[in-house]
Write a protein that holds these residues in place. Structure first.
Motif, PDB file in Angstrom:
ATOM      1  N   GLU A 144       0.988  -1.585   0.061  1.00 13.74           N
ATOM      2  CA  GLU A 144      -0.066   0.067   0.114  1.00 13.74           C
ATOM      3  C   GLU A 144       1.038   1.387  -0.079  1.00 13.74           C
ATOM      4  O   GLU A 144       0.441   2.593  -0.179  1.00 13.74           O
ATOM      5  CB  GLU A 144      -0.744   0.235   2.237  1.00 13.74           C
TER       6      GLU A 144
ATOM      7  N   VAL B 161       2.057   2.352  -3.531  1.00 10.95           N
ATOM      8  CA  VAL B 161       0.328   3.091  -4.224  1.00 10.95           C
ATOM      9  C   VAL B 161       0.182   4.181  -3.894  1.00 10.95           C
ATOM     10  O   VAL B 161       0.038   5.594  -4.370  1.00 10.95           O
ATOM     11  CB  VAL B 161      -1.189   2.210  -4.182  1.00 10.95           C
TER      12      VAL B 161
ATOM     13  N   THR C 171      -5.547   7.457 -11.338  1.00  8.29           N
ATOM     14  CA  THR C 171      -5.612   5.816 -11.238  1.00  8.29           C
ATOM     15  C   THR C 171      -4.963   5.593 -11.820  1.00  8.29           C
ATOM     16  O   THR C 171      -4.555   3.720 -11.504  1.00  8.29           O
ATOM     17  CB  THR C 171      -7.012   5.808 -10.779  1.00  8.29           C
TER      18      THR C 171
ATOM     19  N   THR D 198      -1.036   4.791 -12.032  1.00 10.65           N
ATOM     20  CA  THR D 198      -0.594   4.049 -10.994  1.00 10.65           C
ATOM     21  C   THR D 198      -0.952   2.241 -11.313  1.00 10.65           C
ATOM     22  O   THR D 198      -0.232   1.294 -11.067  1.00 10.65           O
ATOM     23  CB  THR D 198      -1.229   3.882  -9.731  1.00 10.65           C
ATOM     24  N   THR D 199      -2.509   1.995 -11.283  1.00 11.39           N
ATOM     25  CA  THR D 199      -2.371   0.799 -11.948  1.00 11.39           C
ATOM     26  C   THR D 199      -1.584   0.092 -12.909  1.00 11.39           C
ATOM     27  O   THR D 199      -1.314  -0.954 -13.372  1.00 11.39           O
ATOM     28  CB  THR D 199      -4.388   0.305 -12.460  1.00 11.39           C
TER      29      THR D 199
ATOM     30  N   THR E  29       0.567  -1.392 -10.228  1.00 13.09           N
ATOM     31  CA  THR E  29       0.029  -2.451  -9.749  1.00 13.09           C
ATOM     32  C   THR E  29       0.446  -3.506 -10.945  1.00 13.09           C
ATOM     33  O   THR E  29       0.239  -4.618 -10.394  1.00 13.09           O
ATOM     34  CB  THR E  29      -1.598  -2.111  -9.470  1.00 13.09           C
TER      35      THR E  29
END
Length: 319
Positions: A210, A213, A223, A226-227, A231
């Motif tokens: 976490e 992120v 988002t 970041t993905t 991720t």
């Protein structure tokens, strides 16, 4: 006074040697893996050898019971198979059906995995229980349940659709048209396959730190950024495993097609390679031709899986 620069010579780099401990660990790992590896080879190599061997012979029911001698055909079964136009039609349908099932399973499973990471336990537990119930349902039982739900006369789906204003859906047959039949079977396959993707991707998403992120969000990353940049690279190995498993399962699908289309649909319009091989080998008692089709399917599956793994390794910068 002219001075000459003496070129510097650098000593060749000495390759790093493996420490004795690492060598011992490697040998220990091989010893632990050897029993399972030997068993796996015995379970795989001999059947594949027999499959390849039978594919080179005219091997039917008379030869199987010993009433006729074996006739060596060489690549005759493969030539007959490749000259069969129905084989190419079934191959194209199988590839399309597999692609739809794989994409659907990955999209639904990954989407629900993301949802599961963002809801509380009271909502996450029923979600997982419902998914695992679908996963645990036997393929044959699930196929008959879906057939009953989409039955032309007594199906709940037609009743609901006609009740909300789609009167043309009354007594509609979902298993008559080629594409609607494939769509129905694909929906059932996705329904019983997405839980594996969901559980796998949920484990991978929960393993993303976490702090990483949050740091990306603090740096102003969106988002989507970041993905895509954080991720996805972290869960890529698990996504690769889930994709390979889905390709293998969906490419060699048999039960759902055989049950829901009554053996391949009207005039064989919904055949896939596995059902086609079954018809050739057992219904037609042409075991040699069926074995040749099995070899071709194995090579195709290995090729598709290998190309996918290679593309993922290159895109991830592994090679």
């Amino acid at each position: 006074m002219v001075t000459k620069e003496i070129p510097r010579t650098t000593a060749p780099a000495v390759p790093a040697r493996r420490s004795p401990r690492r060598r011992r660990d490697g040998r220990a790992a091989l010893l632990y893996l050897a029993p399972g590896g030997i068993l796996l080879l015995a379970m795989l190599v001999y059947p594949i050898y027999q499959l390849v061997l039978i594919s080179f012979y005219d091997y039917g029911q008379p030869q199987a019971v010993g009433n006729a001698p074996l006739v060596f055909l060489g690549f005759g079964n493969y030539v007959e198979l490749l000259e069969n136009l129905q084989f190419w039609e079934v191959l194209a349908k199988t590839l399309g059906f597999t692609a739809v099932c794989v994409v659907g399973s990955l999209a639904l499973g990954t989407g629900l995995a993301v949802l599961a990471t963002r809801v509380r336990a009271w909502a996450r537990v029923p979600l997982f229980l419902a998914a695992l119930a679908a996963w645990a349902t036997p393929a044959m039982a699930g196929s008959y349940v879906w057939l009953f739900l989409f039955d032309a006369d007594f199906g709940l789906v037609n009743e609901v659709l006609s009740g909300i204003g789609f009167t043309g859906m009354a007594n509609h047959s979902w298993t008559f048209d080629t594409y609607s039949t494939f769509g129905l079977v694909a929906a059932e396959v996705i329904w019983c396959s997405f839980p594996f993707v969901m559980v796998t991707m949920y484990a991978g998403l929960k393993g993303v730190p976490e702090e990483v992120v949050e740091a990306a969000y603090l740096d102003g990353a969106s988002t989507w950024r970041t993905t895509w940049s954080i991720t996805l690279p972290m869960v890529r190995p698990l996504l690769t495993i889930a994709t390979i498993q889905s390709i293998i399962w969906d490419f060699k699908i048999f039960t759902q097609i055989y049950v829901m289309t009554n053996g391949g649909g009207v005039a064989g319009r919904n055949l896939v390679l596995n059902v086609f091989a079954y018809q050739q080998a057992f219904a037609g008692q042409e075991y040699g031709l069926g074995a040749a089709l099995g070899v071709v399917m194995t090579l195709l599956l290995l090729s598709i899986t290998g190309l996918y793994v290679r593309s993922q390794r290159r895109s991830a910068g592994w090679v």
